[in-house]
Design a protein around this motif. Structure first.
Motif, mmCIF file in Angstrom:
data_model
loop_
_atom_site.group_PDB
_atom_site.id
_atom_site.type_symbol
_atom_site.label_atom_id
_atom_site.label_comp_id
_atom_site.label_asym_id
_atom_site.label_seq_id
_atom_site.Cartn_x
_atom_site.Cartn_y
_atom_site.Cartn_z
ATOM 1 N N ASN A 13 14.227 55.372 29.186
ATOM 2 C CA ASN A 13 14.150 55.448 27.120
ATOM 3 C C ASN A 13 15.001 56.331 27.515
ATOM 4 O O ASN A 13 15.770 56.760 26.332
ATOM 5 C CB ASN A 13 13.145 56.033 27.058
ATOM 6 N N GLY A 17 18.330 57.156 25.052
ATOM 7 C CA GLY A 17 18.606 57.479 24.126
ATOM 8 C C GLY A 17 19.889 59.129 24.806
ATOM 9 O O GLY A 17 20.420 59.296 23.684
ATOM 10 N N VAL A 20 23.463 57.069 23.545
ATOM 11 C CA VAL A 20 23.599 57.611 22.816
ATOM 12 C C VAL A 20 24.356 58.699 22.210
ATOM 13 O O VAL A 20 25.367 58.596 20.867
ATOM 14 C CB VAL A 20 22.412 56.858 21.542
ATOM 15 N N THR A 158 10.422 50.166 19.967
ATOM 16 C CA THR A 158 11.588 50.480 19.876
ATOM 17 C C THR A 158 12.640 49.769 18.931
ATOM 18 O O THR A 158 13.423 49.797 18.198
ATOM 19 C CB THR A 158 12.070 50.316 21.078
ATOM 20 N N THR A 193 20.366 53.736 14.472
ATOM 21 C CA THR A 193 20.360 54.470 15.840
ATOM 22 C C THR A 193 18.938 55.809 15.880
ATOM 23 O O THR A 193 18.582 55.834 16.680
ATOM 24 C CB THR A 193 21.729 55.010 15.945
ATOM 25 N N TYR A 196 16.088 54.311 16.669
ATOM 26 C CA TYR A 196 16.606 53.708 17.888
ATOM 27 C C TYR A 196 15.104 55.152 18.813
ATOM 28 O O TYR A 196 15.434 54.455 20.000
ATOM 29 C CB TYR A 196 17.772 52.994 18.321
ATOM 30 N N MET A 197 16.414 55.845 18.976
ATOM 31 C CA MET A 197 16.263 56.929 19.724
ATOM 32 C C MET A 197 14.606 56.761 19.437
ATOM 33 O O MET A 197 14.008 57.906 20.697
ATOM 34 C CB MET A 197 17.173 57.543 19.013
#
Length: 219
Positions: A13, A17, A20, A158, A193, A196-197
């Motif tokens: 994960n 991250g 991104v 997520t 975004t 998601y992070m």
């Protein structure tokens, strides 16, 4: 529940991250005038491609899904083609849903579709990597107490965080602040975004705190 598996999930994960974040920083050194807001469509493409590639690589390395018997080359090709079709259908479906929620139907078609691609990357692609083109498995995972592994729990968190982030990102658009990030679909894609992070961080922490209560039974 093994702590090593949770650490693997956390590392995966964090890599996602970090990917991104790098898509917002690295292209500025290669592309003149690049910025997340100023060249938002370019960033959407770069972010979608990089996150997709990383998801696939992590899946091939970590193999978080259930082990399957050795399959023939034809079945692997068929599975790959099905995944591509499912991903494209997901982009179309998200595009339609976004339009139904108020996005321009004719104008900004490219912007809306690229936002749909980004949202599919954060949600559908993970399902395809972990579960394959198996709709019953998707329904099971997103049903109550349907997760059978910490990876599926992370997928739940997520995915929901990404969708909620995109939804909350739409709230500032109608306001008359005249800010650059209010242009469609910047606030929504940034919301997705950040969601998601946030999900990438929340998932392993939530699993760690609840590891004694989480029991996974094969179905």
């Amino acid at each position: 529940m093994r702590e090593a598996e949770i650490r693997r999930l956390l590392a995966a994960n964090l890599l996602c991250g970090g990917c991104v974040v790098l898509t917002a920083l690295v292209p500025a050194f290669c592309l003149e005038g690049f910025s997340v807001l100023g060249t938002h469509l370019t960033w959407l493409c770069i972010c979608s491609v990089c996150v997709s590639a990383l998801h696939i690589v992590l899946y091939l390395i970590l193999k978080p899904g259930p082990s399957s018997k050795r399959s023939s080359l034809s079945s692997k090709i068929s599975r790959f083609l099905k995944c591509c079709i499912y991903f494209f259908m997901s982009c179309i479906l998200f595009h339609a849903i976004i339009v139904l929620y108020g996005a321009p139907l004719i104008e900004s078609v490219t912007e809306t579709f690229l936002f749909a691609v980004l949202l599919s990357t954060f949600t559908t692609l993970q399902c395809l990597c972990l579960l394959g083109p198996n709709i019953p498995a998707w329904i099971r995972v997103f049903s109550r107490n349907g997760a059978m592994s910490i990876w599926e729990n992370s997928l739940q968190i997520t995915t929901m965080c990404s969708i909620l982030g995109a939804w909350f990102g739409a709230f500032p658009i109608p306001l008359d602040w005249d800010r650059p990030w209010q242009v469609w679909p910047i606030s929504c894609s940034l919301g997705a975004t950040f969601g998601y992070m946030a999900g990438l961080i929340i998932a392993p922490l939530w699993i760690h705190w609840n590891r004694k209560q989480l029991t996974y039974k094969s179905r």
